[in-house]
Enzyme design. Structure first.
Site, mmCIF file in Angstrom:
data_model
loop_
_atom_site.group_PDB
_atom_site.id
_atom_site.type_symbol
_atom_site.label_atom_id
_atom_site.label_comp_id
_atom_site.label_asym_id
_atom_site.label_seq_id
_atom_site.Cartn_x
_atom_site.Cartn_y
_atom_site.Cartn_z
ATOM 1 N N HIS A 55 0.862 -1.185 0.000
ATOM 2 C CA HIS A 55 0.000 0.000 0.000
ATOM 3 C C HIS A 55 0.897 1.233 0.000
ATOM 4 C CE1 HIS A 55 -3.952 -1.800 1.764
ATOM 5 N NE2 HIS A 55 -3.370 -2.645 0.926
ATOM 6 N N GLU A 106 0.849 3.967 1.731
ATOM 7 C CA GLU A 106 1.265 4.444 3.051
ATOM 8 C C GLU A 106 2.418 3.620 3.615
ATOM 9 O OE1 GLU A 106 -1.860 3.690 1.981
ATOM 10 O OE2 GLU A 106 -3.329 4.456 3.411
ATOM 11 N N CYS A 149 -6.461 2.231 5.591
ATOM 12 C CA CYS A 149 -7.105 0.982 6.002
ATOM 13 C C CYS A 149 -6.575 0.576 7.385
ATOM 14 C CB CYS A 149 -6.811 -0.102 4.964
ATOM 15 S SG CYS A 149 -5.094 -0.695 5.005
ATOM 16 N N CYS A 171 -2.693 0.003 7.385
ATOM 17 C CA CYS A 171 -1.920 1.237 7.273
ATOM 18 C C CYS A 171 -2.066 2.103 8.519
ATOM 19 C CB CYS A 171 -2.330 1.993 6.013
ATOM 20 S SG CYS A 171 -1.876 1.088 4.510
#
Length: 171
Positions: free
Chosen positions: A58, A60, A88, A91
């Site tokens: 991801h 992040e 999410c 993260c």
């Protein structure tokens, strides 16, 4: 709200949007992130989950990893994370663990967001760290980018289904 901070947030969110566009060009969900330390971007990343076939790539998480390497510490104190979509649970957990003190995100994620939408992980006093959160910076632009991306996927799948049906009828 502090006008100068608001303008700074818009500038850095635009940088996160540029990262999201890189993801989109690869067919990835267009999410981008940048981490700022002392007024400078020290990390940039975008989603690569489909490209890498790795659930943890991801934007992040990759930005956090870069920032830790740049600073030379797992503690990202005095940084701000800008991301185009509400983080999410995975993260949000990494944000807490890396001690990012401020998170700025654009669009809410009503299906998986854990900053405001489903949970408020970054502001849960039961953790040993909490973040200042600013939401909605360039939310319309980021939200539209995501809406357009998923609409195009649905349209492509529908066209593929119709083509398969047409080919089956020709046989």
């Amino acid at each position: 709200m502090d006008v100068e901070l608001f303008e700074q947030d818009r500038i850095f969110m635009r940088e996160a949007i540029e990262e999201a566009k890189k993801a989109q060009a690869l067919g990835e969900v267009p999410i981008g992130a940048v981490i700022v330390y002392q007024g400078e971007i020290i990390a940039r990343a975008y989603n690569l989950r489909e490209t890498t076939q790795n659930a943890v790539t991801h934007a992040e998480l990759m930005a956090i990893q870069q920032a830790c390497e740049k600073i030379g510490s797992w503690r990202l104190e005095e940084t701000t994370l800008y991301v185009t979509l509400e983080p999410c649970p995975m993260c949000a957990g990494a944000i807490l663990q890396s001690r990012v003190p401020r998170v700025v995100y654009a669009a809410r994620d009503i299906k998986a967001g854990c900053v405001d939408s489903l949970y408020r992980l970054l502001n849960d006093s039961r953790f040993n760290h909490e973040c200042e959160v600013t939401e909605g910076i360039l939310a319309d632009e980021c939200g539209q980018m995501l809406t357009d991306f998923f609409r195009a996927i649905r349209e492509r799948k529908k066209a593929e289904k119709l083509e398969r049906k047409r080919l089956a009828q020709e046989k």
